[in-house]
Design a protein around this motif. Structure first.
Motif, short mmCIF file in Angstrom:
data_model
loop_
_atom_site.label_atom_id
_atom_site.label_comp_id
_atom_site.label_asym_id
_atom_site.label_seq_id
_atom_site.Cartn_x
_atom_site.Cartn_y
_atom_site.Cartn_z
N GLN A 104 9.81 -5.85 -4.30
CA GLN A 104 10.51 -5.00 -3.34
C GLN A 104 9.63 -3.82 -2.93
OE1 GLN A 104 14.19 -3.29 -4.72
NE2 GLN A 104 14.77 -2.59 -2.69
N SER A 105 8.92 -3.24 -3.89
CA SER A 105 8.05 -2.11 -3.54
C SER A 105 6.89 -2.57 -2.66
CB SER A 105 7.55 -1.38 -4.79
OG SER A 105 6.61 -2.15 -5.49
N THR B 268 7.05 -5.03 -0.50
CA THR B 268 7.67 -5.25 0.82
C THR B 268 7.83 -3.93 1.56
OG1 THR B 268 8.83 -7.21 0.01
CG2 THR B 268 9.72 -6.17 2.00
N GLN B 269 8.27 -2.90 0.86
CA GLN B 269 8.42 -1.58 1.48
C GLN B 269 7.07 -1.00 1.88
OE1 GLN B 269 10.59 0.46 -1.59
NE2 GLN B 269 12.57 -0.25 -0.86
N MET B 270 6.07 -1.16 1.01
CA MET B 270 4.73 -0.67 1.31
C MET B 270 4.18 -1.35 2.55
SD MET B 270 1.34 -0.84 -1.15
CE MET B 270 2.34 -0.52 -2.57
N ARG B 271 4.33 -2.66 2.61
CA ARG B 271 3.84 -3.42 3.76
C ARG B 271 4.51 -2.92 5.05
NH1 ARG B 271 4.84 -8.46 2.29
NH2 ARG B 271 2.72 -9.10 1.84
N ALA B 272 5.82 -2.72 5.02
CA ALA B 272 6.56 -2.26 6.20
C ALA B 272 6.08 -0.88 6.63
CB ALA B 272 8.05 -2.25 5.92
N GLN B 273 5.87 0.01 5.68
CA GLN B 273 5.39 1.35 6.01
C GLN B 273 3.99 1.29 6.61
OE1 GLN B 273 5.74 3.30 2.23
NE2 GLN B 273 7.87 3.87 2.55
N GLN C 198 3.99 -0.02 10.12
CA GLN C 198 4.44 1.01 11.05
C GLN C 198 3.30 1.98 11.35
OE1 GLN C 198 7.79 3.28 9.64
NE2 GLN C 198 8.17 4.19 11.63
#
Length: 101
Positions: free
Chosen positions: A57-58, A60-65, A68
């Motif tokens: 999950q972390s 996935t969040q890192m990739r999304a950030q 962006q």
């Protein structure tokens, strides 16, 4: 003959869709994409199964950030250095598990 052709076409489409899925998951900055791929490999092969969902999950969040940030020309230039620094930090913390980056 037709069944082989259909099977070959289906296999080709599967490979094509997997390549497109990976491309969609990429940040678009080589340093970041290499790190994420290595980190995911580490997590999937070295991290205990009960801890994987949290780490995944972390990631996935890192990739999304990062995606962006990569989409903004003003912040994109900072990503190579940022991803290199994160790689070094994670390399040290995951080294004891036998992960390589």
């Amino acid at each position: 003959m037709i069944s082989r052709l259909v099977f070959g076409l289906a296999a080709g489409l599967l490979v094509f869709s997997n390549v497109n899925a990976r491309a969609a998951d990429e940040v678009g900055v080589p340093e970041c994409d290499r790190f994420i791929a290595a980190y995911e490999t580490c997590v999937n092969t070295r991290v205990p199964a009960e801890q994987r969902p949290t780490v995944t999950q972390s990631i996935t969040q890192m990739r999304a950030q990062w995606k962006q940030l990569a989409g903004n020309p003003q912040t994109r230039a900072t990503l190579p250095q940022m991803c290199t620094q994160v790689t070094e930090q994670v390399k040290q913390s995951m080294g004891p598990m036998g992960c390589t980056f």
